[in-house]
Design a protein around this motif. Structure first.
Motif: not given
Length: 344
Positions: A179-182, A194-197, A221-222, A231-233
């Motif tokens: 969450i709110d990583f860069n 940003d997510t990963s499974y 997602d951003n 914003a780009t994904d």
């Protein structure tokens, strides 16, 4: 075209060498306090390393499980280690393509989903009927200087895994959220989710041949900064197939195949982490094979011979591993090497 081919190179790599100070004190009532301090050893170049810069933590444990705080591998990374028999960052590993890079001692930057996260709080449940599970979250004090008018919210990471083992069969699943990583380390980041499974499965035949597979899905997602609108994904999926055979006596053999699919999404800014993103134009995938034979000379010393080959699609430039030259786009690389492991 792939450009001018690179020269063959030689490399002596200090991979995963460390010294560890660890201990435990029984507190009574089934409780114990424990700690670990791991520090890198560089026998090749002799460069200094900070104390406890590798996997290091303090914690408490009992019948309810364990809680630790420190610079620690995430649960999702530990789960994948149960199914991938190779070191992640070595030339016979595939961390760059499989997890979009490998990261250590990081806060809220970077795109990697196999990381050693600083200020990580981890809870691990006790093993029950073959089930193991862990949950972790980051606690860096990165919101102290932030304001809601000028910056994104407080960066936070959540990581969880569950694994089930029943005789020769193992099943694992992990999920991680940033969450709110860069991911691009920009100066005016807008914040994202940003997510990963990741999934793992393994079966051991005849008690000595373990066949395993992993599947990884990563989404950003951003990706861009506040200055870039809209914003780009970005997204990518990967998978790996492995075999780990304890042949007999001191002999063992490992083999693996990893495939990174073409990157997708609207982000067209090029390389993020280890992978190239071109707004889904294609030809950004890669495939890697690696094999390693090992001979245990004693309980503490093992020598291995390994081979790896990275095949890049036209718009991909992943290297075969640590110590190799930067690849041209579309270029293939191969590695032949020897590894010496000694535990003291």
């Amino acid at each position: 075209t792939i450009g001018v081919p690179k020269n063959k190179t030689d490399a002596i790599i200090n991979s995963e060498s460390e010294w560890v100070l660890a201990g435990q004190e029984n507190l009574g009532g089934g409780m114990a306090a424990y700690f670990r301090c791991a520090t890198s050893l560089d026998i090749v170049f002799g460069t200094a390393s900070n104390m406890c810069a590798r996997t290091s933590y303090v914690g408490l444990k009992g019948g309810w499980g364990s809680v630790s705080v420190g610079n620690n591998d995430t649960p999702i990374k530990n789960m994948i280690g149960l199914y991938d028999p190779f070191p992640i960052s070595a030339p016979v590993g595939q961390g760059a393509g499989m997890f979009n890079g490998t990261s250590s001692a990081l806060g809220n930057v970077g795109s990697s989903f196999t990381r050693r996260q600083n200020t990580l709080i981890t809870y691990s449940m006790p093993s029950m009927n073959g089930f193991d599970a862990a949950f972790a979250w980051s606690s860096a004090n990165e919101a102290a200087a932030g304001t809601s008018a000028t910056s994104a919210g407080k960066p936070r990471m959540y990581s969880a895994m569950v694994n089930y083992t029943n005789g020769p069969l193992s099943l694992g699943a992990g999920y991680e959220r940033h969450i709110d990583f860069n991911p691009l380390a920009t100066t005016a980041y807008a914040g994202g989710r940003d997510t990963s499974y990741q999934l793992g499965v393994a079966y051991t035949f005849m008690g000595s041949l373990k066949i395993s597979a992993i599947y990884v899905n990563m989404k950003y997602d951003n990706v861009t900064s506040l200055a870039a609108a809209p914003a780009t994904d970005a997204a990518v999926t990967t998978y790996g197939l492995y075999g780990n055979w304890a042949i007999s006596g001191p002999h063992s053999l490992k083999a693996g195949y990893g495939s990174q699919g073409a990157t997708k999404g609207t982000y067209a800014g090029g390389v993020m982490g280890s992978l190239n993103f071109n707004a889904g134009a294609g030809n950004t995938g890669s495939q890697k094979i690696h094999v390693e034979y090992s001979y245990a000379m004693s309980k503490r010393t093992e020598v291995s011979l390994g081979y790896g080959r990275m095949n890049n699609d036209r718009n991909s430039n992943l290297t075969v591993g640590t110590g190799s030259a930067t690849a041209n786009y579309g270029e293939s690389q191969s590695h032949i090497g020897m590894r010496l492991n000694h535990k003291f």
